[in-house]
Every structure is written in C-alpha cells, then in structure tokens.
Design an enzyme around this catalytic site. Structure first.
Site, PDB file in Angstrom:
ATOM      1  N   GLY A  33     -72.418  36.528  28.660  1.00  0.00           N
ATOM      2  CA  GLY A  33     -72.872  37.524  29.622  1.00  0.00           C
ATOM      3  C   GLY A  33     -73.597  38.660  28.926  1.00  0.00           C
ATOM      4  O   GLY A  33     -73.455  38.856  27.718  1.00  0.00           O
ATOM      5  N   GLY A  35     -74.756  42.893  29.594  1.00  0.00           N
ATOM      6  CA  GLY A  35     -74.601  44.075  30.426  1.00  0.00           C
ATOM      7  C   GLY A  35     -75.593  45.145  30.043  1.00  0.00           C
ATOM      8  O   GLY A  35     -76.507  44.918  29.238  1.00  0.00           O
ATOM      9  N   PHE A  37     -75.136  47.779  28.279  1.00  0.00           N
ATOM     10  CA  PHE A  37     -74.993  48.357  26.952  1.00  0.00           C
ATOM     11  C   PHE A  37     -74.767  47.333  25.843  1.00  0.00           C
ATOM     12  O   PHE A  37     -74.687  47.700  24.675  1.00  0.00           O
ATOM     13  CB  PHE A  37     -73.828  49.355  26.938  1.00  0.00           C
ATOM     14  CG  PHE A  37     -73.907  50.366  28.036  1.00  0.00           C
ATOM     15  CD1 PHE A  37     -75.032  51.145  28.203  1.00  0.00           C
ATOM     16  CD2 PHE A  37     -72.854  50.520  28.920  1.00  0.00           C
ATOM     17  CE1 PHE A  37     -75.113  52.076  29.221  1.00  0.00           C
ATOM     18  CE2 PHE A  37     -72.923  51.452  29.943  1.00  0.00           C
ATOM     19  CZ  PHE A  37     -74.055  52.229  30.097  1.00  0.00           C
ATOM     20  N   VAL A  40     -71.526  40.098  26.165  1.00  0.00           N
ATOM     21  CA  VAL A  40     -70.158  39.597  26.277  1.00  0.00           C
ATOM     22  C   VAL A  40     -70.130  38.228  25.611  1.00  0.00           C
ATOM     23  O   VAL A  40     -70.929  37.349  25.950  1.00  0.00           O
ATOM     24  CB  VAL A  40     -69.707  39.478  27.746  1.00  0.00           C
ATOM     25  CG1 VAL A  40     -68.261  38.976  27.811  1.00  0.00           C
ATOM     26  CG2 VAL A  40     -69.837  40.816  28.459  1.00  0.00           C
ATOM     27  N   LYS A  55     -66.377  42.037  25.026  1.00  0.00           N
ATOM     28  CA  LYS A  55     -67.544  42.864  25.314  1.00  0.00           C
ATOM     29  C   LYS A  55     -67.914  43.640  24.058  1.00  0.00           C
ATOM     30  O   LYS A  55     -67.113  44.431  23.546  1.00  0.00           O
ATOM     31  CB  LYS A  55     -67.236  43.821  26.465  1.00  0.00           C
ATOM     32  CG  LYS A  55     -68.435  44.577  26.998  1.00  0.00           C
ATOM     33  CD  LYS A  55     -68.071  45.307  28.290  1.00  0.00           C
ATOM     34  CE  LYS A  55     -69.281  45.933  28.940  1.00  0.00           C
ATOM     35  NZ  LYS A  55     -68.935  46.557  30.245  1.00  0.00           N
ATOM     36  N   ASP A 150     -68.489  50.364  43.114  1.00  0.00           N
ATOM     37  CA  ASP A 150     -69.556  49.359  43.006  1.00  0.00           C
ATOM     38  C   ASP A 150     -69.038  47.978  43.414  1.00  0.00           C
ATOM     39  O   ASP A 150     -69.326  46.975  42.754  1.00  0.00           O
ATOM     40  CB  ASP A 150     -70.122  49.327  41.590  1.00  0.00           C
ATOM     41  CG  ASP A 150     -71.535  48.744  41.536  1.00  0.00           C
ATOM     42  OD1 ASP A 150     -72.193  48.679  42.599  1.00  0.00           O
ATOM     43  OD2 ASP A 150     -71.984  48.356  40.445  1.00  0.00           O
TER      44      ASP A 150
END
Length: 284
Positions: A33, A35, A37, A40, A55, A150
């Site tokens: 994954g 993100g 910043f 993952v 992460k 969110d």
C-alpha cells in the site's frame, strides 16, 4: 497530541538498525500500500512468523511540515487508544534515524470501494453485515471520545470471510481537545454542518456512515455528488434532498433518512442504529 509527547513516544522505541529489509523483529517484504507520507510493506515477525502491515514513514516527509506532523501524531495517538475487532490494531511502533514505523494488523483484503466497483451494489443482507460491524466500531470510537472524520468505503477494508476493518486514523481527533475545527475529510462524505463550518460533533461520522450505507445498497451517492463539486454545490445538493429507490425495504430507507438528517442533533446515534429494525434482520 503535543509534539513533545509525539517525540517521547518514539524515543522509547528507538531501533538502531535501519536495514532496508528489516526493522526491529520484522523482515520487510513487498509494498502492499501507499499513503500520503510513505509506504506500507508486508512485515513478517522473525520469531512467530506472523504477518503484519508495516507503515514506513520517512522523517523528512513529515518533520519539516507542520500539517503532516500533526496528522501523523493524531493517527498514532488515536491508534494507541483503539482496541476493537473491527478497527485496525497498532501492534507496536518504532523509530530509526531515517524513518518512523507503525506495525499494524495485516488485513488480507481490499477496500469496500473496490469491492463495490466490482459488484455494483449489494443485497441488503450483505450490506447489513458490513454496516453492523462499522457501526460497532464507530460506537466504540465514540465511547472513547474519538471522532474519525473520514469514514468512507475507501477507508473500510473487507477481509475474506466478511469481516471489515476501519482504517486510516490520520484525521481522527479526541473531541475533548477539538477547538476551532478545520474543514477536513472527503467532501462527498462530509456532513452539512462541516460544509457550513458550523462546528462538528460525533454525529458527523454518522452522516458519513449513512453515505456508505446508501452507496452499498444502491450503488450511488444519495445526492449524486461529484469530487469535482465545490462546497457550496455540495451543500445545495443536500438541501435539494434525495429520493431513495423503491426496491429498498421500508426499514432500510428509514435508517438512511435518519442517518442523513441535515440537523446533526436529530441524527440517529450509533446505539440507535445498532438497535434499529433493519439491523435486527441480519442473516448469517
């Protein structure tokens, strides 16, 4: 969460080695994954063999940016408080000279958004199972005085077997410390009071959950919003109202309407959702 506390938390877990394929007791595998910043990666515990989602957040991506640093600190603070079967679990956190690492539950699945894209819309019974779990997670979060801010299908991961997990706590906040809240979240899931900058309460998450429910059972946004719409257009569409399709059961339409009450103080609570007639009809 203050910056001092943020630094103290990681100071206690400083790891000397910063090898590309290992951190602490975890070997790091493929990227699973990405993100805002960092990435993952699939982690494997060297002793137990248990998988985890690690992460990896480069310090240079957040420490020199106040907004990014605050978001990462909020996520860490929230995850440390969470302990619920439908919320991604923070197992441990580490720091090296270059990176921060959050070791999270590995969820072998995809988001509800991707799943819905494939199947177009769900039966009410299947949607019930997911909404029941999401509501249970929200009820727990709210009992801890945390607002997610969110909630959306993209932040809900579906595991094989039908278990769902709420993820991404970068915008979450302890409402006890919520002063002069900024407009944040995903615009097409935002409650009307946020669009109007009229303040925010825990019920804002309920609105977002109602949008999720409508998406699941109809395949469409109830107000036919687009990510291209500005805030004024989004609010105008809400005021125009929505018509739910006749193929939905009366109980389902009632629940959606109560979750999407424009007045946040008339919006149904998580406890009331869990006791609603529509959720009582879950078939395993």
């Amino acid at each position: 969460m203050s910056l001092d506390l943020f630094e103290t938390v990681f100071k206690e877990t400083f790891v000397l080695n910063d090898k590309r394929k290992r951190v602490g007791n975890y070997s790091l595998g493929r990227v699973i994954g990405r993100g805002a910043f960092g990435t993952v990666r699939l982690g494997t515990h060297l002793l137990s063999g248990e998988n985890a989602a690690v992460k990896v957040v480069p310090k240079k991506s957040i420490l020199q940016k106040d907004k990014a640093r605050r978001r990462f600190a909020r996520e860490l603070h929230a995850l440390k408080q969470m302990d619920h079967p439908n919320i991604v679990c923070l197992k441990e956190w580490m720091e090296t000279e270059r990176n921060f690492y959050l070791v999270l539950t590995y969820i072998n699945g995809d988001t509800l958004k991707h799943y819905l894209n494939d199947v177009k819309r769900l039966s009410e019974n299947e949607a019930r199972r997911y909404i029941n779990q999401m509501t249970s997670a929200l009820n727990y979060m709210h009992s801890q005085n945390f607002l997610h801010r969110d909630i959306k299908l993209e932040n809900t991961v579906l595991q094989s077997g039908g278990k769902v997990f709420i993820v991404d706590f970068g915008l979450s906040v302890d409402v006890s410390f919520l002063e002069n809240p900024n407009m944040c979240g995903s615009p097409t899931y935002m409650a009307p009071e946020i669009l109007l900058k009229h303040g925010i309460t825990l019920s804002a998450d309920i609105w977002s959950l109602g949008i999720c429910l409508c998406y699941l059972v109809t395949g469409c946004h109830p107000y036919h919003m687009s990510f291209k719409d500005n805030y004024a257009t989004l609010y105008f569409k809400i005021l125009q109202g929505s018509t739910l399709p006749n193929f939905l059961s009366e109980e389902c339409r009632d629940l959606i309407q109560r979750m999407l009450s424009v007045d946040p103080y008339n919006r149904i609570s998580t406890e009331e959702i869990l006791a609603h007639a529509w959720l009582e009809r879950i078939i395993s």
